[in-house]
Scaffold this motif. Sequence first.
Motif, mmCIF file in Angstrom:
data_model
loop_
_atom_site.group_PDB
_atom_site.id
_atom_site.type_symbol
_atom_site.label_atom_id
_atom_site.label_comp_id
_atom_site.label_asym_id
_atom_site.label_seq_id
_atom_site.Cartn_x
_atom_site.Cartn_y
_atom_site.Cartn_z
ATOM 1 N N SER A 41 0.811 -1.324 -0.019
ATOM 2 C CA SER A 41 0.147 0.092 -0.015
ATOM 3 C C SER A 41 0.779 1.066 -0.158
ATOM 4 N N GLY A 42 0.330 2.396 -0.396
ATOM 5 C CA GLY A 42 1.122 3.575 -0.375
ATOM 6 C C GLY A 42 0.590 4.297 0.918
ATOM 7 N N GLY A 43 0.706 5.582 0.737
ATOM 8 C CA GLY A 43 0.218 6.451 2.065
ATOM 9 C C GLY A 43 1.520 6.600 2.624
ATOM 10 N N SER A 44 1.309 7.490 3.796
ATOM 11 C CA SER A 44 2.528 7.980 4.569
ATOM 12 C C SER A 44 3.098 6.957 5.793
ATOM 13 N N THR A 45 2.113 6.083 6.081
ATOM 14 C CA THR A 45 2.449 5.253 7.244
ATOM 15 C C THR A 45 3.612 4.332 6.983
ATOM 16 N N PRO A 46 3.496 3.581 5.784
ATOM 17 C CA PRO A 46 4.432 2.580 5.623
ATOM 18 C C PRO A 46 5.971 3.131 5.267
ATOM 19 N N ILE A 69 -1.220 -2.666 -4.233
ATOM 20 C CA ILE A 69 -2.371 -2.601 -3.800
ATOM 21 C C ILE A 69 -3.371 -1.725 -4.316
ATOM 22 N N ASP A 70 -2.846 -0.380 -4.341
ATOM 23 C CA ASP A 70 -3.375 0.611 -5.077
ATOM 24 C C ASP A 70 -2.595 1.658 -5.484
ATOM 25 N N ASP A 71 -2.851 2.523 -6.383
ATOM 26 C CA ASP A 71 -2.149 3.604 -6.874
ATOM 27 C C ASP A 71 -3.133 4.721 -7.211
ATOM 28 N N ARG A 72 -2.579 5.876 -7.150
ATOM 29 C CA ARG A 72 -3.520 7.074 -7.697
ATOM 30 C C ARG A 72 -3.190 7.063 -8.990
ATOM 31 N N PHE A 73 -4.159 7.646 -9.864
ATOM 32 C CA PHE A 73 -4.078 7.645 -11.447
ATOM 33 C C PHE A 73 -3.269 8.997 -11.603
ATOM 34 N N SER A 81 2.371 9.835 -6.274
ATOM 35 C CA SER A 81 2.275 8.465 -6.898
ATOM 36 C C SER A 81 2.619 7.162 -5.998
ATOM 37 N N ASN A 82 1.919 6.292 -5.653
ATOM 38 C CA ASN A 82 2.425 5.281 -4.880
ATOM 39 C C ASN A 82 3.679 4.700 -5.319
ATOM 40 N N GLN A 83 3.791 4.537 -6.765
ATOM 41 C CA GLN A 83 4.856 3.544 -7.308
ATOM 42 C C GLN A 83 6.099 4.581 -7.108
ATOM 43 N N LEU A 135 -1.096 -3.346 4.387
ATOM 44 C CA LEU A 135 -2.264 -2.521 4.368
ATOM 45 C C LEU A 135 -2.258 -1.559 5.150
ATOM 46 N N GLY A 136 -2.877 0.002 4.918
ATOM 47 C CA GLY A 136 -2.937 0.874 5.845
ATOM 48 C C GLY A 136 -4.472 1.105 5.947
ATOM 49 N N MET A 137 -4.970 1.869 6.842
ATOM 50 C CA MET A 137 -6.071 2.388 6.839
ATOM 51 C C MET A 137 -6.594 3.720 6.972
ATOM 52 N N GLY A 141 -11.883 4.509 7.520
ATOM 53 C CA GLY A 141 -12.044 2.896 7.402
ATOM 54 C C GLY A 141 -11.550 2.674 6.156
ATOM 55 N N HIS A 142 -11.293 3.024 5.305
ATOM 56 C CA HIS A 142 -10.885 2.597 3.681
ATOM 57 C C HIS A 142 -9.540 1.898 3.957
ATOM 58 N N ILE A 143 -9.214 1.037 3.140
ATOM 59 C CA ILE A 143 -8.110 0.245 2.837
ATOM 60 C C ILE A 143 -7.984 0.025 1.430
ATOM 61 N N ALA A 144 -6.728 0.024 1.117
ATOM 62 C CA ALA A 144 -6.500 0.149 -0.279
ATOM 63 C C ALA A 144 -6.965 1.365 -0.910
ATOM 64 N N SER A 145 -7.525 1.196 -2.109
ATOM 65 C CA SER A 145 -8.620 2.346 -2.565
ATOM 66 C C SER A 145 -9.922 2.122 -2.494
ATOM 67 N N GLU A 195 -6.442 8.454 16.839
ATOM 68 C CA GLU A 195 -7.540 8.576 15.935
ATOM 69 C C GLU A 195 -7.695 7.494 15.116
ATOM 70 N N LYS A 196 -6.708 6.846 14.509
ATOM 71 C CA LYS A 196 -7.194 5.524 13.431
ATOM 72 C C LYS A 196 -7.048 4.553 14.395
ATOM 73 N N ILE A 197 -6.486 4.562 15.512
ATOM 74 C CA ILE A 197 -6.814 3.164 16.384
ATOM 75 C C ILE A 197 -8.239 3.093 16.764
HETATM 76 C C1 6PG Z 1 -3.125 5.274 -0.423
HETATM 77 C C2 6PG Z 1 -2.985 3.896 0.359
HETATM 78 C C3 6PG Z 1 -4.382 4.012 1.421
HETATM 79 C C4 6PG Z 1 -3.418 4.013 2.703
HETATM 80 C C5 6PG Z 1 -4.303 4.770 3.821
HETATM 81 C C6 6PG Z 1 -3.580 5.243 5.037
HETATM 82 O O1 6PG Z 1 -2.967 5.306 -1.736
HETATM 83 O O2 6PG Z 1 -3.177 6.098 0.295
HETATM 84 O O3 6PG Z 1 -2.938 2.878 -0.268
HETATM 85 O O4 6PG Z 1 -4.860 2.651 1.411
HETATM 86 O O5 6PG Z 1 -3.022 2.670 3.154
HETATM 87 O O6 6PG Z 1 -5.020 5.928 2.994
HETATM 88 O O7 6PG Z 1 -2.750 6.236 4.603
HETATM 89 P P1 6PG Z 1 -1.537 6.760 5.491
HETATM 90 O O8 6PG Z 1 -1.037 5.838 6.038
HETATM 91 O O9 6PG Z 1 -1.125 8.073 4.846
HETATM 92 O O10 6PG Z 1 -2.703 7.377 6.625
#
Ligand code: 6PG
Length: 231
Positions: A41-46, A69-73, A81-83, A135-137, A141-145, A195-197
Amino acid sequence: MTFDSIKSETEEDFVKNSVALLAGKITDAISAKGECIIGLSGGSTPVPVYEELGKRTDIDWSKVFVFLIDDRFIEPTHDDSNQKLVRDSLLASANIPEENLLFPDTTLALDACVATYIMGLIKLFSETPPDVLVLGMGEDGHIASLFPPVPEHAFGEELVLHTETDRFAVHDRITVSPLVIMAAQSSILLLKGKEKIKVFDACVSSETADPVRWPLHISLATGKLTAVLCQ
Ligand code: 6PG
């Protein structure tokens, strides 16, 4: 819903615990079947986790296959971009051959991007399902996109979907479907922040399975989810 969890007191422990868990899953898969297929997954956490994981010298990176798992178009060079995120973090240190990487080709038209990614995943999963997903969230509550309420068509036969969001970065998204998430041998949820927890606690305390509201229920239902948590 049963799941394992690892609670970390500090950001440093969160990264260490996440890297140790991921490295173990990767090396176990390579020992068992000669390769590891990992979905990121992308996002900042990982990001810090990917950066440290990439520095591990006890992993034969030539046997690791990565998909998103997902990317922004958007352009693959765009900061959202997650890639690009994976290239700038994990791949900055992990010497994974280019031919082992499978990212959505966001230079194509959207429908062609989805179709091409589907074909790539069919080929990637032709022998075995993915070994581990990261996975992130989001706070919704979304995961992936897969953004709640997850549309009914997402639960069909497709491996890849085009979804949209007005709440998070980049409106058009390319995401794996619930089918891919449920097929994984194991999934690791990386979750940071009070908040996420709270959102996670609400998700896992739900009396009934409700993947439309809580797409993480898809992964929880497999009984193969480990959550690494940090307040
Ligand atoms: C994305 C991720 C998405 C991410 C959550 C949490 O493209 O943003 O794949 O599912 O895991 O939005 O993102 P943060 O880690 O930035 O809170």
